[in-house]
Design a protein around this motif. Sequence first.
Motif, mmCIF file in Angstrom:
data_model
loop_
_atom_site.group_PDB
_atom_site.id
_atom_site.type_symbol
_atom_site.label_atom_id
_atom_site.label_comp_id
_atom_site.label_asym_id
_atom_site.label_seq_id
_atom_site.Cartn_x
_atom_site.Cartn_y
_atom_site.Cartn_z
ATOM 1 N N THR A 125 0.803 -1.223 0.000
ATOM 2 C CA THR A 125 0.000 0.000 0.000
ATOM 3 C C THR A 125 0.837 1.275 0.000
ATOM 4 O O THR A 125 0.391 2.292 -0.494
ATOM 5 C CB THR A 125 -0.935 0.030 1.225
ATOM 6 O OG1 THR A 125 -0.136 -0.107 2.410
ATOM 7 C CG2 THR A 125 -1.955 -1.074 1.167
ATOM 8 N N ASN A 126 2.052 1.239 0.560
ATOM 9 C CA ASN A 126 2.824 2.479 0.648
ATOM 10 C C ASN A 126 4.328 2.292 0.441
ATOM 11 O O ASN A 126 5.079 3.238 0.606
ATOM 12 C CB ASN A 126 2.573 3.161 1.987
ATOM 13 C CG ASN A 126 2.910 2.251 3.151
ATOM 14 O OD1 ASN A 126 3.584 1.235 2.985
ATOM 15 N ND2 ASN A 126 2.431 2.604 4.331
ATOM 16 N N SER B 205 2.782 11.236 7.345
ATOM 17 C CA SER B 205 1.749 10.269 6.974
ATOM 18 C C SER B 205 1.030 9.772 8.221
ATOM 19 O O SER B 205 1.619 9.596 9.270
ATOM 20 C CB SER B 205 2.410 9.070 6.262
ATOM 21 O OG SER B 205 1.502 8.016 6.157
ATOM 22 N N ASP C 287 -0.179 6.901 8.357
ATOM 23 C CA ASP C 287 0.022 5.460 8.330
ATOM 24 C C ASP C 287 0.949 4.971 9.440
ATOM 25 O O ASP C 287 0.850 3.851 9.885
ATOM 26 C CB ASP C 287 0.596 5.053 6.970
ATOM 27 C CG ASP C 287 0.626 3.564 6.775
ATOM 28 O OD1 ASP C 287 -0.423 2.931 6.964
ATOM 29 O OD2 ASP C 287 1.700 3.041 6.457
#
Length: 163
Positions: free
Chosen positions: A97-98, A158, A160
């Motif tokens: 995803t990242n 981020s 995240d």
Amino acid sequence: MAEIPSFESHEVWVSVRRNRLILYWQALSAAALLSVSALPALGAVHYVSTVGGAVAPYTNWVDAATNIQDAINVSADGDTVMVSNGIYKVGSTTLSTNNIPCRIAITNSITVQSVNGPDYTLIEGKATYPGFIRCAYVGTNAQLIGFTLYNGWADLASVDYVK
């Protein structure tokens, strides 16, 4: 009033087979069997040790994985990964995803737990350039219990990093 049976004339014992708790009850010469299948399934246990034999699926201490991610990779939902004392600073996996590399990434519903707690079991990331590595990513319904995480990297721009 109903009479309470004495232990002298009755035997009770329990067995677990194929994720099912079975209660056996024997009264004199008649036997009754009660099977309870509404219990949650018991998952497998996978082991990690810095001196393990690294034989998948890591189901005992002799065959234990030598890095945590290998044991996570063979785990299914409901399983537990037990981690012995040590500093775990080898290997990384990248989230699709990242593209952030992590020492460990727990993306399924499992528990990763240290045997003796955070004073004895550490996950070391890499907070210097080049080659930043986050210590751990813990996804939804996953648990990471009893570890010290240190020297890891987080992208503070981020959201995240808090997962």
